[in-house]
Each structure stands twice: as C-alpha cells, then as structure tokens.
Design a protein around this motif. Structure first.
Motif, short mmCIF file in Angstrom:
data_model
loop_
_atom_site.label_atom_id
_atom_site.label_comp_id
_atom_site.label_asym_id
_atom_site.label_seq_id
_atom_site.Cartn_x
_atom_site.Cartn_y
_atom_site.Cartn_z
N ASN A 77 75.29 60.13 34.05
CA ASN A 77 74.55 59.51 33.18
C ASN A 77 73.12 60.14 32.70
OD1 ASN A 77 73.25 57.00 32.27
ND2 ASN A 77 71.97 56.87 33.75
N CYS A 78 72.46 60.73 33.78
CA CYS A 78 70.91 61.28 33.47
C CYS A 78 71.43 62.88 33.81
CB CYS A 78 69.90 60.67 34.49
SG CYS A 78 70.18 61.31 36.18
N CYS A 84 68.61 58.14 38.89
CA CYS A 84 68.50 57.28 38.04
C CYS A 84 69.24 55.77 38.40
CB CYS A 84 69.26 57.65 36.60
SG CYS A 84 71.04 57.53 36.72
N CYS A 116 73.32 57.46 41.92
CA CYS A 116 72.43 58.99 41.67
C CYS A 116 71.11 58.57 42.32
CB CYS A 116 72.30 58.73 40.17
SG CYS A 116 71.31 60.07 39.58
N CYS A 159 74.86 64.32 37.55
CA CYS A 159 75.08 62.70 37.27
C CYS A 159 75.56 62.61 35.83
CB CYS A 159 73.86 62.14 37.63
SG CYS A 159 73.66 60.45 36.90
#
Ligand SMILES: [Zn+2]
Length: 59
Positions: free
Chosen positions: A35-36, A13, A10, A33
């Motif tokens: 995650n973020c 992040c 990413c 993403c």
C-alpha cells in the motif's frame, strides 16, 4: 491447528491483510508494504507473535 495463512499489518500505514506463508519471504528479509511501499523486515509486518510463528513453521 494452525491457520494456513498469516495476518499482516503495516507499521506505517496500518493497512492489514492476509497472505499464505509460501507467498512471503523469510521473516528477516526486507519486505515492501503493497500500500505505502514502506521497507521493513517482514517480521515487523506480522500482526502478532502467533502469526510470526505460523510463518516460520509453514515456510
Ligand atoms: Zn504501508
């Protein structure tokens, strides 16, 4: 031989992970993403040019 997976990272992040090309959209499509939740074109998540080529060849 090409690996049957592509490596992603990413740009926001720095999370890195792997996925198989068939589980990903086309490189020009928007990807979020996991995650973020940054939204960018999938091609921007490819870790290297080789990963992008693998994605294009195996999709
Ligand atoms: Zn992220």
């Amino acid at each position: 031989m090409e690996e049957a997976y592509v490596r992603l990272v990413c740009p926001e992040c720095s999370k890195d992970w792997q996925s198989t090309p068939r589980d990903l959209p086309a490189p020009s499509e928007t990807y979020n993403c996991p995650n973020c939740h940054a939204s960018r074109r999938l091609s921007e998540f490819m870790r290297t040019e080789q990963d992008l080529q693998t994605l294009k060849e195996l999709q």
